[in-house]
Enzyme design. Structure first.
Site, PDB file in Angstrom:
ATOM      1  N   MET A  43     -27.353   0.393   5.219  1.00 59.56           N
ATOM      2  CA  MET A  43     -28.669   0.952   4.912  1.00 59.56           C
ATOM      3  C   MET A  43     -29.395   0.082   3.894  1.00 59.56           C
ATOM      4  O   MET A  43     -30.353   0.520   3.254  1.00 59.56           O
ATOM      5  CB  MET A  43     -28.551   2.391   4.410  1.00 59.56           C
ATOM      6  CG  MET A  43     -28.061   3.359   5.471  1.00 59.56           C
ATOM      7  SD  MET A  43     -28.592   5.067   5.217  1.00 59.56           S
ATOM      8  CE  MET A  43     -27.916   5.408   3.607  1.00 59.56           C
ATOM      9  N   HIS A  50     -20.845  -4.465   0.519  1.00 56.97           N
ATOM     10  CA  HIS A  50     -21.387  -4.887   1.812  1.00 56.97           C
ATOM     11  C   HIS A  50     -21.011  -6.335   2.121  1.00 56.97           C
ATOM     12  O   HIS A  50     -20.672  -6.670   3.260  1.00 56.97           O
ATOM     13  CB  HIS A  50     -22.918  -4.768   1.820  1.00 56.97           C
ATOM     14  CG  HIS A  50     -23.440  -3.386   1.630  1.00 56.97           C
ATOM     15  ND1 HIS A  50     -24.100  -2.995   0.489  1.00 56.97           N
ATOM     16  CD2 HIS A  50     -23.414  -2.296   2.435  1.00 56.97           C
ATOM     17  CE1 HIS A  50     -24.468  -1.733   0.604  1.00 56.97           C
ATOM     18  NE2 HIS A  50     -24.060  -1.277   1.768  1.00 56.97           N
ATOM     19  N   GLY A 161     -16.810   0.322   5.565  1.00 56.42           N
ATOM     20  CA  GLY A 161     -16.030   0.440   4.341  1.00 56.42           C
ATOM     21  C   GLY A 161     -15.278   1.759   4.277  1.00 56.42           C
ATOM     22  O   GLY A 161     -15.705   2.770   4.847  1.00 56.42           O
ATOM     23  N   MET A 198     -18.022   0.664  -5.597  1.00 57.83           N
ATOM     24  CA  MET A 198     -19.374   0.124  -5.469  1.00 57.83           C
ATOM     25  C   MET A 198     -20.184   0.952  -4.483  1.00 57.83           C
ATOM     26  O   MET A 198     -19.707   1.323  -3.414  1.00 57.83           O
ATOM     27  CB  MET A 198     -19.326  -1.328  -5.023  1.00 57.83           C
ATOM     28  CG  MET A 198     -18.857  -2.260  -6.112  1.00 57.83           C
ATOM     29  SD  MET A 198     -19.121  -3.996  -5.681  1.00 57.83           S
ATOM     30  CE  MET A 198     -18.590  -4.771  -7.206  1.00 57.83           C
ATOM     31  N   SER A 200     -24.626   1.740  -3.398  1.00 57.90           N
ATOM     32  CA  SER A 200     -26.045   1.499  -3.657  1.00 57.90           C
ATOM     33  C   SER A 200     -26.619   2.533  -4.618  1.00 57.90           C
ATOM     34  O   SER A 200     -27.611   2.269  -5.302  1.00 57.90           O
ATOM     35  CB  SER A 200     -26.828   1.521  -2.338  1.00 57.90           C
ATOM     36  OG  SER A 200     -26.376   0.506  -1.466  1.00 57.90           O
TER      37      SER A 200
END
Length: 311
Positions: A43, A50, A161, A198, A200
């Site tokens: 996204m 990522h 992930g 991790m 976003s």
């Protein structure tokens, strides 16, 4: 009827397509030359997690790596953060160029849902548990967009992930149940030095919340070490860590088996946690060995357990 030519594809550089028909035509043409198509759905707001997926995809021999960037409105409920979700397309494309990605697919919502969001994939019973109990429409939205990406790109393999472990399990379920010809690869969680997975959404945390967020991974680590005494001991150990940080509003802390069924009395399981710090919702999970006595040498085994936040 006028035949459309295949859109231009230039090897050795990032090729950006927004229309599903264009990326479908390009990947179809590349597949016809014997290339393997590998998809990394995202996204956007790309981070090291990522990039780790992308690097794993690039290791596939003969792969053409496709990274999709699409903030999918179908997986957000009306009260969630669709409008606030970070959108950093220019920086994301720069990151993809730096990683040597072949194709970026960057559709709009109108491109993906030209007839509106009217047909969805039902996730089944697992989709109503854990995350699904709190976000009842979420996984239908996730599975629908992933299926559409698979139908458009036709990848041989796709990388996801393990941070969103329930999502990964449901995608695997969908691939099996709907006879999709794509191999699903899960990639271990990438963590900050203090253990925070991790995400976003981490950028939403202020300095105090960022420090408090480390309790999630610390709780999982405590649960992993206690799991030799059984599921209840693992949950109690993890809960004790979380109780030290009352700012974290825990949505759930559970142990399941590796496929997210009921936890075994003995064997491999998965501990999952979700909670809120202010307006930010965070997820994490870890593999645990349930009901295996510590005994001589067992501590050394745990010390060798794959813990990315050990520096």
């Amino acid at each position: 009827m006028t035949r459309r030519d295949t859109p231009k594809f230039t090897a050795g550089q990032l090729n950006v397509y927004t229309r599903p028909g264009d990326v479908a035509a390009v990947t179809r043409a590349l597949r016809a030359t014997g290339r393997r198509i590998v998809l990394v759905p995202t996204m956007g707001a790309l981070h090291e997690g990522h990039l780790t997926l992308i690097r794993a995809a690039k290791r596939v021999t003969g792969a053409v790596v496709v990274v999709s960037i699409f903030v999918n409105p179908l997986q957000f409920a009306a009260n969630e953060d669709l409008g606030a979700y970070p959108r950093t397309l220019d920086a994301d494309l720069d990151a993809l160029r730096a990683e040597g990605v072949d194709i970026a697919f960057t559709p709009t919502a109108d491109d993906m849902y030209p007839n509106g969001m009217r047909t969805t994939v039902h996730p089944g019973p697992l989709g109503a548990e854990l995350e699904g109990a709190l976000r009842p429409t979420h996984f239908a939205g996730v599975l629908t967009v992933v299926l559409k990406l698979f139908n458009t790109v036709r990848p041989d393999r796709a990388y996801f992930g393990e941070k969103d472990f329930q999502q990964l399990a449901l995608i695997r379920q969908m691939v099996t149940d709907l006879d999709l010809e794509v191999e699903i690869q899960g990639v271990p969680i990438v963590r900050e030095p203090d253990g925070l997975a991790m995400s976003s959404r981490n950028r939403y945390l202020d300095a105090v919340q960022r420090e408090q967020a480390g309790a999630l991974s610390a709780a999982l680590l405590a649960g992993m070490y206690a799991a030799g005494e059984g599921t209840a001991a693992a949950v109690d150990a993890a809960r004790a860590v979380l109780d030290e940080v009352p700012a974290i509003e825990v949505d759930y802390l559970e142990v399941r088996d590796a496929m997210l069924g009921p936890a075994p009395e003995v064997g491999m399981g998965r501990m999952l946690v979700a909670g809120r710090l202010g307006a930010t919702r965070l997820l994490d999970n870890i593999a645990i060995d349930i009901g295996v006595p510590s005994g001589p040498g067992r501590q050394a085994e745990f010390d060798e357990h794959e813990l990315p936040w050990r520096n």
